[in-house]
Scaffold this motif. Structure first.
Motif, PDB file in Angstrom:
ATOM      1  N   LEU A   1       0.815  -1.204   0.000  1.00 55.30           N
ATOM      2  CA  LEU A   1       0.000   0.000   0.000  1.00 55.30           C
ATOM      3  C   LEU A   1       0.856   1.263   0.000  1.00 55.30           C
ATOM      4  CD1 LEU A   1      -2.808  -1.026   2.531  1.00 55.30           C
ATOM      5  CD2 LEU A   1      -3.096  -0.603   0.088  1.00 55.30           C
ATOM      6  N   LEU A   2       1.915   1.253   0.819  1.00 52.61           N
ATOM      7  CA  LEU A   2       2.797   2.418   0.886  1.00 52.61           C
ATOM      8  C   LEU A   2       3.575   2.612  -0.411  1.00 52.61           C
ATOM      9  CD1 LEU A   2       4.113   2.023   4.551  1.00 52.61           C
ATOM     10  CD2 LEU A   2       2.528   3.762   3.699  1.00 52.61           C
ATOM     11  N   GLY A   3       3.701   1.531  -1.178  1.00 50.24           N
ATOM     12  CA  GLY A   3       4.358   1.639  -2.481  1.00 50.24           C
ATOM     13  C   GLY A   3       3.497   2.361  -3.499  1.00 50.24           C
ATOM     14  N   ILE A   4       2.181   2.387  -3.269  1.00 54.56           N
ATOM     15  CA  ILE A   4       1.265   3.080  -4.183  1.00 54.56           C
ATOM     16  C   ILE A   4       1.306   4.580  -3.940  1.00 54.56           C
ATOM     17  CG2 ILE A   4      -1.161   3.325  -4.858  1.00 54.56           C
ATOM     18  CD1 ILE A   4      -1.560   0.402  -4.015  1.00 54.56           C
ATOM     19  N   THR A   5       1.164   4.958  -2.653  1.00 57.21           N
ATOM     20  CA  THR A   5       1.185   6.381  -2.283  1.00 57.21           C
ATOM     21  C   THR A   5       1.495   6.518  -0.797  1.00 57.21           C
ATOM     22  OG1 THR A   5      -0.128   8.409  -2.165  1.00 57.21           O
ATOM     23  CG2 THR A   5      -1.306   6.353  -1.867  1.00 57.21           C
ATOM     24  N   SER A   6       2.090   7.638  -0.450  1.00 59.38           N
ATOM     25  CA  SER A   6       2.370   7.904   0.966  1.00 59.38           C
ATOM     26  C   SER A   6       1.376   8.913   1.548  1.00 59.38           C
ATOM     27  CB  SER A   6       3.796   8.445   1.133  1.00 59.38           C
ATOM     28  OG  SER A   6       3.964   9.633   0.364  1.00 59.38           O
ATOM     29  N   ASN A   7       0.461   9.404   0.694  1.00 57.31           N
ATOM     30  CA  ASN A   7      -0.560  10.341   1.146  1.00 57.31           C
ATOM     31  C   ASN A   7      -1.614   9.595   1.958  1.00 57.31           C
ATOM     32  OD1 ASN A   7      -3.217  11.840   0.929  1.00 57.31           O
ATOM     33  ND2 ASN A   7      -1.842  13.355   0.016  1.00 57.31           N
ATOM     34  N   SER A   8      -1.788   9.986   3.225  1.00 58.81           N
ATOM     35  CA  SER A   8      -2.667   9.237   4.119  1.00 58.81           C
ATOM     36  C   SER A   8      -4.127   9.275   3.664  1.00 58.81           C
ATOM     37  CB  SER A   8      -2.548   9.774   5.552  1.00 58.81           C
ATOM     38  OG  SER A   8      -2.894  11.144   5.603  1.00 58.81           O
TER      39      SER A   8
ATOM     40  N   LEU B   1      -6.156   6.031   2.600  1.00 63.76           N
ATOM     41  CA  LEU B   1      -7.371   5.691   3.341  1.00 63.76           C
ATOM     42  C   LEU B   1      -8.547   5.479   2.388  1.00 63.76           C
ATOM     43  CD1 LEU B   1      -8.497   5.210   6.132  1.00 63.76           C
ATOM     44  CD2 LEU B   1      -8.837   7.670   6.389  1.00 63.76           C
ATOM     45  N   LEU B   2      -8.624   6.297   1.336  1.00 60.52           N
ATOM     46  CA  LEU B   2      -9.682   6.119   0.334  1.00 60.52           C
ATOM     47  C   LEU B   2      -9.553   4.774  -0.376  1.00 60.52           C
ATOM     48  CD1 LEU B   2      -9.878   9.699  -1.233  1.00 60.52           C
ATOM     49  CD2 LEU B   2     -11.721   8.520  -0.012  1.00 60.52           C
ATOM     50  N   LEU B   3      -8.310   4.380  -0.691  1.00 59.27           N
ATOM     51  CA  LEU B   3      -8.075   3.076  -1.328  1.00 59.27           C
ATOM     52  C   LEU B   3      -8.502   1.933  -0.407  1.00 59.27           C
ATOM     53  CD1 LEU B   3      -4.563   3.659  -2.975  1.00 59.27           C
ATOM     54  CD2 LEU B   3      -6.766   3.478  -4.135  1.00 59.27           C
ATOM     55  N   VAL B   4      -8.198   2.076   0.875  1.00 59.72           N
ATOM     56  CA  VAL B   4      -8.593   1.048   1.846  1.00 59.72           C
ATOM     57  C   VAL B   4     -10.117   0.990   1.969  1.00 59.72           C
ATOM     58  CG1 VAL B   4      -8.539   0.437   4.307  1.00 59.72           C
ATOM     59  CG2 VAL B   4      -6.438   1.122   3.157  1.00 59.72           C
ATOM     60  N   VAL B   5     -10.771   2.139   1.930  1.00 61.30           N
ATOM     61  CA  VAL B   5     -12.229   2.177   2.005  1.00 61.30           C
ATOM     62  C   VAL B   5     -12.850   1.440   0.824  1.00 61.30           C
ATOM     63  CG1 VAL B   5     -14.232   3.714   1.758  1.00 61.30           C
ATOM     64  CG2 VAL B   5     -12.465   4.239   3.431  1.00 61.30           C
TER      65      VAL B   5
ATOM     66  N   ILE C   1     -10.916 -10.704  10.543  1.00 62.40           N
ATOM     67  CA  ILE C   1      -9.789 -11.050   9.665  1.00 62.40           C
ATOM     68  C   ILE C   1      -8.952  -9.830   9.290  1.00 62.40           C
ATOM     69  CG2 ILE C   1      -9.181 -11.944   7.374  1.00 62.40           C
ATOM     70  CD1 ILE C   1     -11.520 -13.857   7.592  1.00 62.40           C
ATOM     71  N   LEU C   2      -9.620  -8.712   8.952  1.00 65.97           N
ATOM     72  CA  LEU C   2      -8.894  -7.576   8.380  1.00 65.97           C
ATOM     73  C   LEU C   2      -8.393  -6.559   9.404  1.00 65.97           C
ATOM     74  CD1 LEU C   2     -10.884  -6.813   5.107  1.00 65.97           C
ATOM     75  CD2 LEU C   2      -8.826  -8.170   5.403  1.00 65.97           C
ATOM     76  N   THR C   3      -8.984  -6.532  10.585  1.00 63.54           N
ATOM     77  CA  THR C   3      -8.506  -5.573  11.594  1.00 63.54           C
ATOM     78  C   THR C   3      -7.021  -5.748  11.909  1.00 63.54           C
ATOM     79  OG1 THR C   3     -10.698  -5.311  12.592  1.00 63.54           O
ATOM     80  CG2 THR C   3      -8.803  -4.702  13.950  1.00 63.54           C
ATOM     81  N   PRO C   4      -6.548  -6.987  12.195  1.00 64.70           N
ATOM     82  CA  PRO C   4      -5.112  -7.134  12.480  1.00 64.70           C
ATOM     83  C   PRO C   4      -4.217  -6.872  11.276  1.00 64.70           C
ATOM     84  CG  PRO C   4      -6.194  -9.285  12.423  1.00 64.70           C
ATOM     85  CD  PRO C   4      -7.271  -8.261  12.374  1.00 64.70           C
TER      86      PRO C   4
ATOM     87  N   PRO D   1      -2.453  -1.930  11.720  1.00 61.33           N
ATOM     88  CA  PRO D   1      -1.044  -1.506  11.795  1.00 61.33           C
ATOM     89  C   PRO D   1      -0.638  -0.578  10.650  1.00 61.33           C
ATOM     90  CG  PRO D   1      -1.243  -3.861  12.206  1.00 61.33           C
ATOM     91  CD  PRO D   1      -2.572  -3.401  11.721  1.00 61.33           C
ATOM     92  N   VAL D   2      -1.205  -0.825   9.465  1.00 63.09           N
ATOM     93  CA  VAL D   2      -0.903   0.028   8.308  1.00 63.09           C
ATOM     94  C   VAL D   2      -1.410   1.444   8.564  1.00 63.09           C
ATOM     95  CG1 VAL D   2      -1.240   0.351   5.826  1.00 63.09           C
ATOM     96  CG2 VAL D   2      -1.059  -1.958   6.764  1.00 63.09           C
ATOM     97  N   MET D   3      -2.633   1.558   9.056  1.00 61.12           N
ATOM     98  CA  MET D   3      -3.217   2.873   9.331  1.00 61.12           C
ATOM     99  C   MET D   3      -2.435   3.608  10.423  1.00 61.12           C
ATOM    100  SD  MET D   3      -5.724   3.339   7.243  1.00 61.12           S
ATOM    101  CE  MET D   3      -4.664   2.535   6.050  1.00 61.12           C
ATOM    102  N   ARG D   4      -2.017   2.874  11.431  1.00 64.22           N
ATOM    103  CA  ARG D   4      -1.208   3.502  12.486  1.00 64.22           C
ATOM    104  C   ARG D   4       0.114   4.031  11.936  1.00 64.22           C
ATOM    105  NH1 ARG D   4      -2.521  -1.309  16.792  1.00 64.22           N
ATOM    106  NH2 ARG D   4      -4.157  -0.269  17.989  1.00 64.22           N
ATOM    107  N   SER D   5       0.684   3.287  10.995  1.00 64.60           N
ATOM    108  CA  SER D   5       1.995   3.670  10.454  1.00 64.60           C
ATOM    109  C   SER D   5       1.941   4.950   9.636  1.00 64.60           C
ATOM    110  CB  SER D   5       2.572   2.535   9.592  1.00 64.60           C
ATOM    111  OG  SER D   5       1.820   2.370   8.400  1.00 64.60           O
TER     112      SER D   5
END
Length: 426
Positions: free
Chosen positions: A304-311, A315-319, A337-340, A344-348
């Motif tokens: 995910l971070l390889g796609i963009t570093s803009n939070s 977040l829109l991609l994750v949504v 399943i997906l929370t763990p 961590p990605v969102m926190r980072s």
């Protein structure tokens, strides 16, 4: 683990029950990795015997008890007194009732089905389109996913080790906003279809106050819940026991509507609901072990971070990803399943864990009203006896209202955190 995930989706597409799809895919992971089967058994047992997860069966029982003791019909009378002068007033009742039911039901699908059964016949009698009625009853049920005590928020908080008290407080702003936007959407579309109000003028204040007093025990419940948790009188788990005792007290002492027959039927229904949830919880522990074992969280985070570093963009991609998952899987399963994986990605990237919890659970619950496998979409369409295509087509203003709430939480996170920070500190 990716092979096991693939097996899970294959079983799901073949129509296998979700619990067994998770269990067999988790079992296949252990077979592929040649891991000890004793670990598989231990993980299944430990997940289902978690003390924190005890809140879920307790709130399920409490919700069923409250529905059996006359609280639901009293809330409906109060909602109708408040909205009888509005266009599409039974649709407005659905929105307001879901907001009031948030502290009682905790389940979006259960709330949507219940409202269709109660309000559906009256909507049909007044000439409301069946698809329109199914859509508003189904989508207003999403409010239940945010107003405490939400089952999804309890699971997210437990799995992600996030304060359930803060999540409960955070649910009020998006929940009330969702109610307001849905009511505006009902007004606009009802005017367009000609669904006129039942009354020319608002109900007298005395009538509204009388209906309010009649339903006061239901309205007090979520307030008491928040106060008791905030001041440390009881934990979120203990509040589940309090909810059951509260429902029994209201049903037997105040409303006198909870009989032995209705109590036994409520217990039977609760056992069925709790059994399904417990099986899913047990098998998800095996699946979650595989995610940790193969370090899937780091892999996905790097991708995910390889796609963009803009939070915000991330977040829109994750949504979008969560919305797609919600179309095919149950809310409980996604949260487990997906929370763990995602938290961590969102926190980072600096996304607040409480805000992400609200966004995640609202989005995946939205999936229950989207084709092709939305459980609530099928349920409300079946009850209203209309094709799911008609429900989806007639409900587009309500779908836009939900999207608006999700976008609001993404771009205005401090609004979501206002109440948690006010009550618990920043």
């Amino acid at each position: 683990m990716f092979i096991a995930i693939g097996i899970f989706f294959v079983f799901l597409l073949l129509g296998m029950p979700v619990a067994f799809s998770i269990g067999l895919s988790g079992f296949s992971f252990f077979m592929i990795r040649d891991l000890p089967m004793t670990v598989l058994v231990q993980k299944s047992i430990s997940t289902s015997q978690s003390f924190t997860m005890l809140a879920i069966p307790l709130f399920i029982l409490a919700g069923n008890l409250m529905n059996s003791c006359g609280i639901t019909k009293r809330l409906m009378r109060f909602a109708n007194a408040c909205t009888g002068h509005m266009y599409g007033n039974i649709g407005q009742v659905s929105c307001l009732m879901s907001t009031l039911m948030g502290g009682v039901s905790g389940s979006a699908v259960a709330d949507a089905s219940m409202e269709c059964r109660i309000l559906g016949p009256e909507m049909t009698r007044l000439g409301y389109d069946r698809g329109w009625s199914a859509a508003i009853n189904g989508l207003s049920g999403l409010i239940v996913a945010t107003i405490p005590p939400s089952m999804g928020l309890i699971i997210y908080g437990t799995v992600g080790e996030v304060s359930i008290g803060r999540l409960f407080m955070a649910g009020w702003v998006p929940g009330i906003l969702m109610c307001v936007l849905l009511m505006l959407a009902v007004t606009w579309s009802a005017r367009r279809f000609g669904y006129k109000p039942e009354h020319d003028h608002p109900a007298p204040l005395s009538e509204i106050l009388k209906a309010l007093l009649d339903s006061i025990w239901a309205i007090l419940f979520p307030v008491l819940l928040i106060v008791l948790i905030r001041f440390g009188i009881m934990s979120p788990i203990e509040s589940g026991s309090f909810a059951c005792a509260y429902a029994l007290l209201v049903g037997t002492v105040f409303y006198h509507e909870l009989t032995w027959e209705s109590l036994l039927q409520t217990l039977r229904d609760s056992v069925k609901d709790i059994t399904v949830i417990t099986i899913i919880l047990a098998f998800s522990g095996v699946f979650g072990y595989g995610i940790v074992f193969d370090n899937i969280t780091v892999t996905i985070a790097n991708a995910l971070l390889g796609i963009t570093s803009n939070s915000a963009i991330l977040l829109l991609l994750v949504v979008v990803f969560l919305l797609i998952c919600g179309m095919f899987m149950e809310t409980t399963v996604i949260a487990l399943i997906l929370t763990p994986i995602l938290l961590p990605v969102m926190r980072s990237i600096g996304v607040n864990e409480v805000v992400f919890g609200m966004i995640m659970m609202t989005t995946v619950t939205f999936g229950v009203m989207t084709p092709p496998v939305g459980t609530a979409l099928y349920a409300v369409s079946d009850i209203m006896e209309c094709p799911i295509e008609e429900t989806f087509k007639k409900g587009w203003p309500f779908y836009l209202a939900i999207v608006g709430v999700i976008l609001f939480m993404i771009f205005f996170p401090q609004a979501v955190l206002f109440l948690p920070n006010l009550v618990y500190g920043a």
